[in-house]
Design a protein around this motif. Structure first.
Motif, PDB file in Angstrom:
ATOM      1  N   MET A 141       0.826  -1.201   0.000  1.00 59.06           N
ATOM      2  CA  MET A 141       0.000   0.000   0.000  1.00 59.06           C
ATOM      3  C   MET A 141       0.864   1.257   0.000  1.00 59.06           C
ATOM      4  SD  MET A 141      -3.056  -0.979  -0.263  1.00 59.06           S
ATOM      5  CE  MET A 141      -3.891   0.566   0.064  1.00 59.06           C
ATOM      6  N   ALA A 142       1.994   1.208   0.738  1.00 56.92           N
ATOM      7  CA  ALA A 142       2.894   2.360   0.762  1.00 56.92           C
ATOM      8  C   ALA A 142       3.490   2.614  -0.612  1.00 56.92           C
ATOM      9  CB  ALA A 142       3.998   2.133   1.787  1.00 56.92           C
ATOM     10  N   GLN A 143       3.865   1.528  -1.317  1.00 61.99           N
ATOM     11  CA  GLN A 143       4.410   1.669  -2.664  1.00 61.99           C
ATOM     12  C   GLN A 143       3.366   2.239  -3.609  1.00 61.99           C
ATOM     13  OE1 GLN A 143       5.754  -2.315  -3.525  1.00 61.99           O
ATOM     14  NE2 GLN A 143       7.763  -1.987  -2.577  1.00 61.99           N
ATOM     15  N   ARG A 144       2.135   1.799  -3.455  1.00 56.88           N
ATOM     16  CA  ARG A 144       1.062   2.314  -4.312  1.00 56.88           C
ATOM     17  C   ARG A 144       0.832   3.797  -4.063  1.00 56.88           C
ATOM     18  NH1 ARG A 144      -4.404  -1.092  -4.505  1.00 56.88           N
ATOM     19  NH2 ARG A 144      -2.857  -2.566  -5.339  1.00 56.88           N
ATOM     20  N   ARG A 145       0.849   4.192  -2.798  1.00 53.23           N
ATOM     21  CA  ARG A 145       0.657   5.617  -2.477  1.00 53.23           C
ATOM     22  C   ARG A 145       1.808   6.459  -3.007  1.00 53.23           C
ATOM     23  NH1 ARG A 145      -1.238   3.390   2.513  1.00 53.23           N
ATOM     24  NH2 ARG A 145       0.853   3.648   3.430  1.00 53.23           N
ATOM     25  N   ALA A 146       3.035   5.911  -2.930  1.00 52.92           N
ATOM     26  CA  ALA A 146       4.199   6.645  -3.422  1.00 52.92           C
ATOM     27  C   ALA A 146       4.119   6.832  -4.935  1.00 52.92           C
ATOM     28  CB  ALA A 146       5.477   5.908  -3.040  1.00 52.92           C
ATOM     29  N   ARG A 147       3.681   5.791  -5.660  1.00 50.30           N
ATOM     30  CA  ARG A 147       3.553   5.896  -7.114  1.00 50.30           C
ATOM     31  C   ARG A 147       2.488   6.916  -7.487  1.00 50.30           C
ATOM     32  NH1 ARG A 147       1.808   1.849 -10.153  1.00 50.30           N
ATOM     33  NH2 ARG A 147       3.035   2.472 -11.947  1.00 50.30           N
ATOM     34  N   ALA A 148       1.386   6.878  -6.756  1.00 48.36           N
ATOM     35  CA  ALA A 148       0.310   7.834  -7.043  1.00 48.36           C
ATOM     36  C   ALA A 148       0.769   9.258  -6.747  1.00 48.36           C
ATOM     37  CB  ALA A 148      -0.924   7.488  -6.216  1.00 48.36           C
ATOM     38  N   LYS A 149       1.543   9.431  -5.677  1.00 47.14           N
ATOM     39  CA  LYS A 149       2.025  10.762  -5.307  1.00 47.14           C
ATOM     40  C   LYS A 149       3.040  11.280  -6.311  1.00 47.14           C
ATOM     41  CE  LYS A 149       4.101  13.290  -1.440  1.00 47.14           C
ATOM     42  NZ  LYS A 149       4.660  13.184  -0.063  1.00 47.14           N
ATOM     43  N   GLY A 150       3.888  10.411  -6.853  1.00 50.67           N
ATOM     44  CA  GLY A 150       4.919  10.842  -7.778  1.00 50.67           C
ATOM     45  C   GLY A 150       4.510  10.832  -9.238  1.00 50.67           C
ATOM     46  N   ALA A 151       3.249  10.472  -9.516  1.00 48.90           N
ATOM     47  CA  ALA A 151       2.791  10.399 -10.901  1.00 48.90           C
ATOM     48  C   ALA A 151       2.625  11.790 -11.504  1.00 48.90           C
ATOM     49  CB  ALA A 151       1.469   9.644 -10.980  1.00 48.90           C
ATOM     50  N   VAL A 152       3.024  11.924 -12.761  1.00 49.96           N
ATOM     51  CA  VAL A 152       2.790  13.154 -13.512  1.00 49.96           C
ATOM     52  C   VAL A 152       2.060  12.802 -14.802  1.00 49.96           C
ATOM     53  CG1 VAL A 152       4.767  14.394 -12.551  1.00 49.96           C
ATOM     54  CG2 VAL A 152       5.077  13.001 -14.600  1.00 49.96           C
TER      55      VAL A 152
END
Length: 297
Positions: free
Chosen positions: A116-127
């Motif tokens: 879940m942390a990895q998913r949140r990080a990807r969503a946060k860093g998405a452009v």
């Protein structure tokens, strides 16, 4: 007279043999009588009969004990607290079942939390609205010349899990085109060689300058955030592939040429080592529009 008597005797014997052995003859057997409508089976004849109430209750009781013994405790609690269903009611849902299927063990909380942390990080860093394009939004990028600049720029650090040697400032249309090429051109061309590509060597991205830095030339697509120059690749096993040294080699050169070919159509302009003296050591990809379609050389 004697001959006639013999013939009569032979005929009598043969007639008697035929009548005495009807079962071994080749005479056709009479057809069986056509069944009546009443004797033809129907679907109802094949339906299972209902179990007696005593057997039904016994089966539910057996399933209840089996469920209590084998089902995951967390699942049992969920039935009681969230669904509001008792163990007996759950077992009674399928009285025809022979047994309960085994359930896989629940994942440890640590693994779930990490995912879940990895998913949140990807969503946060998405452009550009794409989790496979990681970076940050920079917005308007001014240029020192009037024809330069980007209206909505992004600074990209990786495409589909492959990092860049330096972050590239681009517009979203170009960023999405590069991601498509990474997935459909670069990765298939490299395959499993060296474990795959871990890093893309970026030679140039946004720069407010003329084409090939030539005086009097038009503003380059680099000056509009629509271009990227790629000079090579780093593999996961540590090996390096560069266009300057590997373009004409038999093995790595074939991979690079496949990448170049698959870029055509994805980008508006595709230039490589065989195009001119300015591109001997890198690929130039941009999203400029040409009247005749993609320009690839």
């Amino acid at each position: 007279m004697r001959v006639t008597s013999v013939l009569v005797w032979v005929w009598i014997v043969m007639a008697g043999a035929v009548d005495a052995a009807p079962e071994t003859s080749l005479k056709p057997v009479a057809r069986a009588e056509k069944p009546t409508t009443a004797s033809i089976p129907t679907l109802s004849d094949f339906r299972p009969t209902a179990r007696p109430a005593v057997l039904e209750a016994a089966l539910v009781e057996q399933l209840t004990h089996q469920f209590q013994a084998e089902a995951d405790p967390g699942f049992q609690r969920a039935l009681a607290s969230q669904i509001g269903m008792t163990t007996r009611a759950f077992a009674a849902l399928s009285p025809q079942a022979i047994g309960l299927s085994s359930r896989p063990n629940m994942r440890p909380n640590g693994i779930v939390e990490k995912a879940m942390a990895q998913r949140r990080a990807r969503a946060k860093g998405a452009v550009c609205g794409d989790p496979d394009i990681q970076g940050e939004t920079v917005g308007f990028v001014p240029g020192r010349l009037s024809a330069c600049g980007i209206k909505n720029g992004v600074k990209v650090r990786s495409f589909s899990g492959v990092t860049l040697s330096q972050q590239a400032i681009l517009d979203c249309k170009t960023a999405k085109a590069i991601k498509t090429w990474v997935n459909k051109g670069m990765k298939p061309a490299i395959g499993n060689t060296g474990g795959g590509v871990s890093q893309i060597k970026v030679a140039a991205h946004y720069a407010c300058r003329t084409r090939n830095n030539q005086a009097g030339a038009k503003i380059s697509e680099h000056g509009k955030g629509r271009a990227i120059d790629i000079s090579g690749f780093k593999l996961r096993d540590g090996r390096q592939i560069t266009l300057l040294q590997d373009w004409d080699r038999r093995d790595t050169g074939a991979m690079l040429r496949k990448m170049h070919k698959r870029a055509c159509g994805i980008f508006g302009t595709v230039l490589g080592p065989d195009s001119d003296r300015f591109h001997k050591d890198h690929f130039h990809f941009d999203t400029a529009r040409h009247r005749g379609g993609s320009f690839c050389r």
